[in-house]
Design a protein around this motif. Structure first.
Motif, mmCIF file in Angstrom:
data_model
loop_
_atom_site.group_PDB
_atom_site.id
_atom_site.type_symbol
_atom_site.label_atom_id
_atom_site.label_comp_id
_atom_site.label_asym_id
_atom_site.label_seq_id
_atom_site.Cartn_x
_atom_site.Cartn_y
_atom_site.Cartn_z
ATOM 1 N N ALA A 122 0.836 -1.206 0.159
ATOM 2 C CA ALA A 122 -0.109 0.269 0.264
ATOM 3 C C ALA A 122 0.596 1.243 0.204
ATOM 4 N N GLU A 123 1.975 1.412 0.767
ATOM 5 C CA GLU A 123 3.065 1.938 0.608
ATOM 6 C C GLU A 123 3.561 2.964 -0.701
ATOM 7 N N GLY A 124 3.519 2.016 -1.682
ATOM 8 C CA GLY A 124 4.033 2.352 -3.082
ATOM 9 C C GLY A 124 2.861 2.239 -4.152
ATOM 10 N N GLY A 125 1.641 2.225 -3.899
ATOM 11 C CA GLY A 125 0.699 2.629 -4.813
ATOM 12 C C GLY A 125 -0.827 2.982 -4.662
ATOM 13 N N ASP A 126 -1.907 1.993 -5.252
ATOM 14 C CA ASP A 126 -2.778 3.982 -4.765
ATOM 15 C C ASP A 126 -3.265 3.914 -3.571
ATOM 16 N N HIS A 127 -3.024 4.601 -2.562
ATOM 17 C CA HIS A 127 -3.241 4.710 -0.947
ATOM 18 C C HIS A 127 -3.293 6.434 -0.084
ATOM 19 N N LEU A 128 -3.730 6.037 0.378
ATOM 20 C CA LEU A 128 -4.148 7.713 1.334
ATOM 21 C C LEU A 128 -3.749 7.420 2.682
ATOM 22 N N ARG A 129 -3.157 8.188 3.030
ATOM 23 C CA ARG A 129 -2.622 7.878 4.490
ATOM 24 C C ARG A 129 -3.767 9.093 5.669
ATOM 25 N N VAL A 130 -3.496 8.584 6.403
ATOM 26 C CA VAL A 130 -5.226 9.709 7.158
ATOM 27 C C VAL A 130 -4.196 9.332 8.413
ATOM 28 N N PRO A 131 -4.004 10.859 8.937
ATOM 29 C CA PRO A 131 -3.227 11.031 9.917
ATOM 30 C C PRO A 131 -4.654 11.260 11.370
ATOM 31 N N LEU A 132 -4.898 9.744 12.033
ATOM 32 C CA LEU A 132 -5.616 9.472 12.863
ATOM 33 C C LEU A 132 -4.985 9.990 14.474
ATOM 34 N N GLU A 133 -5.692 10.989 14.609
ATOM 35 C CA GLU A 133 -4.946 10.352 16.679
ATOM 36 C C GLU A 133 -5.494 9.582 17.409
ATOM 37 N N PRO A 134 -4.416 8.376 17.818
ATOM 38 C CA PRO A 134 -4.517 7.054 19.127
ATOM 39 C C PRO A 134 -5.955 7.454 19.294
ATOM 40 N N GLY A 135 -7.251 6.449 19.989
ATOM 41 C CA GLY A 135 -8.333 5.941 20.695
ATOM 42 C C GLY A 135 -9.505 5.866 20.304
ATOM 43 N N THR A 136 -10.704 6.319 20.374
ATOM 44 C CA THR A 136 -11.221 5.284 20.091
ATOM 45 C C THR A 136 -12.767 6.306 18.970
ATOM 46 N N THR A 150 -26.405 13.999 -8.447
ATOM 47 C CA THR A 150 -24.604 13.730 -7.895
ATOM 48 C C THR A 150 -24.706 13.305 -6.360
ATOM 49 N N TRP A 151 -24.393 11.619 -6.123
ATOM 50 C CA TRP A 151 -25.042 10.715 -5.163
ATOM 51 C C TRP A 151 -23.684 10.658 -4.698
ATOM 52 N N LEU A 152 -23.524 9.921 -3.554
ATOM 53 C CA LEU A 152 -22.109 10.136 -2.546
ATOM 54 C C LEU A 152 -22.583 9.919 -1.447
ATOM 55 N N GLY A 153 -21.691 8.350 -1.141
ATOM 56 C CA GLY A 153 -21.548 7.844 0.284
ATOM 57 C C GLY A 153 -20.357 8.467 0.876
ATOM 58 N N LEU A 154 -20.930 8.504 2.944
ATOM 59 C CA LEU A 154 -20.804 8.955 3.621
ATOM 60 C C LEU A 154 -19.723 8.047 4.898
ATOM 61 N N VAL A 155 -18.529 8.383 5.097
ATOM 62 C CA VAL A 155 -18.103 7.425 6.524
ATOM 63 C C VAL A 155 -17.870 8.249 7.402
ATOM 64 N N GLN A 156 -18.408 8.867 8.096
ATOM 65 C CA GLN A 156 -17.716 9.388 8.997
ATOM 66 C C GLN A 156 -17.030 8.885 11.075
ATOM 67 N N LEU A 157 -15.891 9.793 10.571
ATOM 68 C CA LEU A 157 -15.569 9.505 12.207
ATOM 69 C C LEU A 157 -15.070 10.219 12.839
ATOM 70 N N ARG A 158 -15.851 10.257 14.193
ATOM 71 C CA ARG A 158 -15.952 11.335 15.612
ATOM 72 C C ARG A 158 -15.171 10.746 16.652
ATOM 73 N N ARG A 159 -14.277 11.218 17.166
ATOM 74 C CA ARG A 159 -13.356 10.707 18.276
ATOM 75 C C ARG A 159 -13.902 11.291 19.421
ATOM 76 N N LEU A 160 -13.940 9.956 20.273
ATOM 77 C CA LEU A 160 -14.895 9.838 21.230
ATOM 78 C C LEU A 160 -13.150 10.325 22.468
ATOM 79 N N GLN A 161 -14.000 11.000 23.244
ATOM 80 C CA GLN A 161 -12.943 11.321 24.666
ATOM 81 C C GLN A 161 -12.948 10.289 25.159
ATOM 82 N N PRO A 162 -11.479 10.593 25.916
ATOM 83 C CA PRO A 162 -11.626 9.492 26.387
ATOM 84 C C PRO A 162 -12.196 9.262 27.961
#
Length: 162
Positions: A122-136, A150-162
């Motif tokens: 994945a490091e040398g091909g078609d990939h995307l690095r997403v800089p997420l903070e550690p956590g849930t 216009t049609w699109l899919g959404l996958v939303q990430l919300r970091r929860l407080q520790p």
């Protein structure tokens, strides 16, 4: 923007720390990691990888990017241009009918790529690095049609407080 494409199967976001453990379709096992990703039912699912968990973006193999300002993977199903698609994201987020949330524990940054590939490639091909903070993270997904063409899919990430 960087967009990740698939050869036909699901995309997967694997934590960088366990990339070498994702074998993709190249495995001696009866059920490869790619097979396991293809079995995910719905827009998102989780699969164990090493001592962590990967997020599978299921449903259709749409071109996908990550919008850090919205904490959202955007999946391009239909739009006349990237500009048109991105302009519709706020309306799509506001009007989305979300599936049930899942919880995803990540140790840090993840890499999005075609689930058929071994993680080490994945490091040398078609990939995307997403800089997420550690956590849930609470992860929710929806498929929206914010405009007539216009049609699109959404996958939303919300970091929860520790």
């Amino acid at each position: 923007m960087e967009w990740v494409e698939s050869g036909g199967g699901p995309l997967v976001a694997v934590p960088e720390t366990v990339l070498p453990f994702w074998a993709g379709a190249d495995s001696e096992d009866l059920a490869t990691d790619y097979d396991r990703a293809c079995e995910v039912d719905g827009y998102v699912g989780l699969l164990p990888v090493g001592d962590s968990t990967a997020l599978v973006l299921g449903d259709e193999p749409a071109s996908t990017s990550f919008l850090p300002d919205h904490g959202t993977f955007v999946r391009w199903s239909a739009a006349n241009s990237e500009e048109e698609l991105l302009a519709q994201v706020p309306a799509a987020l506001d009007g989305a009918v979300w599936e049930n949330e899942i919880r995803w524990q990540v140790p840090g940054p993840v890499v999005l790529f075609d689930s058929a590939w071994p993680g080490g490639e994945a490091e040398g091909g078609d990939h995307l690095r997403v800089p997420l903070e550690p956590g849930t993270y609470a992860v929710r997904a929806a498929y929206t049609r914010p405009g007539p063409e216009t049609w699109l899919g959404l996958v939303q990430l919300r970091r929860l407080q520790p």
